[in-house]
Design an enzyme around this catalytic site. Sequence first.
Site, mmCIF file in Angstrom:
data_model
loop_
_atom_site.group_PDB
_atom_site.id
_atom_site.type_symbol
_atom_site.label_atom_id
_atom_site.label_comp_id
_atom_site.label_asym_id
_atom_site.label_seq_id
_atom_site.Cartn_x
_atom_site.Cartn_y
_atom_site.Cartn_z
ATOM 1 N N LYS A 124 0.818 -1.216 0.000
ATOM 2 C CA LYS A 124 0.000 0.000 0.000
ATOM 3 C C LYS A 124 0.855 1.272 0.000
ATOM 4 O O LYS A 124 0.475 2.305 0.549
ATOM 5 C CB LYS A 124 -0.983 0.025 1.192
ATOM 6 C CG LYS A 124 -1.715 -1.288 1.438
ATOM 7 C CD LYS A 124 -2.333 -1.887 0.190
ATOM 8 C CE LYS A 124 -3.474 -1.063 -0.368
ATOM 9 N NZ LYS A 124 -4.071 -1.696 -1.588
ATOM 10 N N THR B 80 2.755 0.551 -5.043
ATOM 11 C CA THR B 80 3.188 -0.562 -5.903
ATOM 12 C C THR B 80 2.468 -0.554 -7.251
ATOM 13 O O THR B 80 3.103 -0.605 -8.312
ATOM 14 C CB THR B 80 2.911 -1.914 -5.210
ATOM 15 O OG1 THR B 80 3.173 -1.808 -3.821
ATOM 16 C CG2 THR B 80 3.759 -3.013 -5.824
ATOM 17 N N TRP C 226 4.859 -10.149 -8.829
ATOM 18 C CA TRP C 226 5.547 -10.292 -7.549
ATOM 19 C C TRP C 226 6.274 -11.636 -7.556
ATOM 20 O O TRP C 226 5.662 -12.683 -7.767
ATOM 21 C CB TRP C 226 4.558 -10.280 -6.397
ATOM 22 C CG TRP C 226 4.028 -8.935 -6.044
ATOM 23 C CD1 TRP C 226 4.524 -8.059 -5.116
ATOM 24 C CD2 TRP C 226 2.864 -8.288 -6.584
ATOM 25 N NE1 TRP C 226 3.753 -6.926 -5.067
ATOM 26 C CE2 TRP C 226 2.735 -7.035 -5.958
ATOM 27 C CE3 TRP C 226 1.923 -8.654 -7.565
ATOM 28 C CZ2 TRP C 226 1.707 -6.148 -6.259
ATOM 29 C CZ3 TRP C 226 0.902 -7.775 -7.860
ATOM 30 C CH2 TRP C 226 0.796 -6.541 -7.219
ATOM 31 N N HIS D 159 7.544 -7.354 -2.087
ATOM 32 C CA HIS D 159 7.309 -6.674 -0.814
ATOM 33 C C HIS D 159 8.302 -7.156 0.251
ATOM 34 O O HIS D 159 8.146 -6.825 1.427
ATOM 35 C CB HIS D 159 5.885 -6.954 -0.311
ATOM 36 C CG HIS D 159 4.803 -6.300 -1.102
ATOM 37 N ND1 HIS D 159 4.843 -4.983 -1.506
ATOM 38 C CD2 HIS D 159 3.599 -6.778 -1.539
ATOM 39 C CE1 HIS D 159 3.736 -4.684 -2.159
ATOM 40 N NE2 HIS D 159 2.970 -5.757 -2.203
ATOM 41 N N SER E 188 -4.777 2.825 4.273
ATOM 42 C CA SER E 188 -4.973 2.045 3.052
ATOM 43 C C SER E 188 -4.976 0.548 3.363
ATOM 44 O O SER E 188 -5.781 -0.214 2.827
ATOM 45 C CB SER E 188 -3.883 2.393 2.032
ATOM 46 O OG SER E 188 -4.120 1.748 0.800
ATOM 47 N N PHE F 230 -3.669 9.367 -10.999
ATOM 48 C CA PHE F 230 -4.488 8.358 -10.321
ATOM 49 C C PHE F 230 -5.862 8.186 -10.958
ATOM 50 O O PHE F 230 -6.300 7.060 -11.211
ATOM 51 C CB PHE F 230 -4.634 8.715 -8.833
ATOM 52 C CG PHE F 230 -5.315 7.648 -8.030
ATOM 53 C CD1 PHE F 230 -4.620 6.543 -7.562
ATOM 54 C CD2 PHE F 230 -6.678 7.723 -7.752
ATOM 55 C CE1 PHE F 230 -5.244 5.551 -6.825
ATOM 56 C CE2 PHE F 230 -7.312 6.735 -7.020
ATOM 57 C CZ PHE F 230 -6.595 5.652 -6.556
#
Length: 287
Positions: free
Chosen positions: A45, A48, A78, A101, A131, A222
């Site tokens: 959050k 990414t 990922w 992550h 988030s 965004f």
Amino acid sequence: MSESELFMVHKGVFLTTLVHPAESLKYYEDFTFRPDDILIVTYPKSGTTWMQEIVPLVVSEGDLTPVLTVPNWDRVPWLEEHRAILLSLEQRASPRIFATHFHHQMMNPSYFKIKPRVLYVMRNPKDVFISSYHFHEMASFLVSPGTQDEFMEKFLDGTIMFGSWFDHVKSWLNAGEQEHILYLCYEDMISDLKASVEKIATFLGKSLSSEVVEKIADHCVFKNMKQNKMSNYSLVPEEFMDQKKSEFLRKGIVGDWKNHFSTAQEQKFNAVYQEKMKDVKFSFPWD
């Protein structure tokens, strides 16, 4: 499902069993990096999905095809997640773009030997917390967050998916291979996305015209990115992510925590932050 069924501990950090089965973690541990690989590293959050949109466009020099035709989890997979095994990553042409992550010390032997290029993105942990709270409410593979106070205890203790924000950030800020790492802050990207795109392009050795930088920045604002079905997670079945409870791409703003924190919560968070980050020299835009 119970917390013990949903979570496992890998290298001292909580991971979700459904997304990170043992065979996926073994795949990552044995994975061989190339020097020209590009690795997006974040605490969850922290931007990414945004970087999974920006970086392929920098590499493609503004060609929108990859971000409009390939879901972001396959476009920039990922390495620790179950899908990585299915994607024949060894056959992908260079430069390959991946996400993780993982904390710095969780990286595999090949990473430390090869030292691929890393884009490390940080975000105000208060906004990360908010988030994350909403994400835990809508994702079936995560433990229900409970009340905001209950979730804050877990967040500050690091007993949630991918562990402590503080430990994650400090591990990467203290990395020995910093000449291979570009440090970025979510807040700087919000305030001047074109400058951030230019910085990323320079780091990746791409000379982009001002028109291409403008095109990339415009696509990755965004509100525009949120409309891209290859990136907004609308393709994920509702039983895994219930976007009626909370949209995956929710607000994408700075300072939303101020709309949610009580005075007591802010004081508690500040006290933990000041203690855990007291020796960190990095200049964060939120300090």
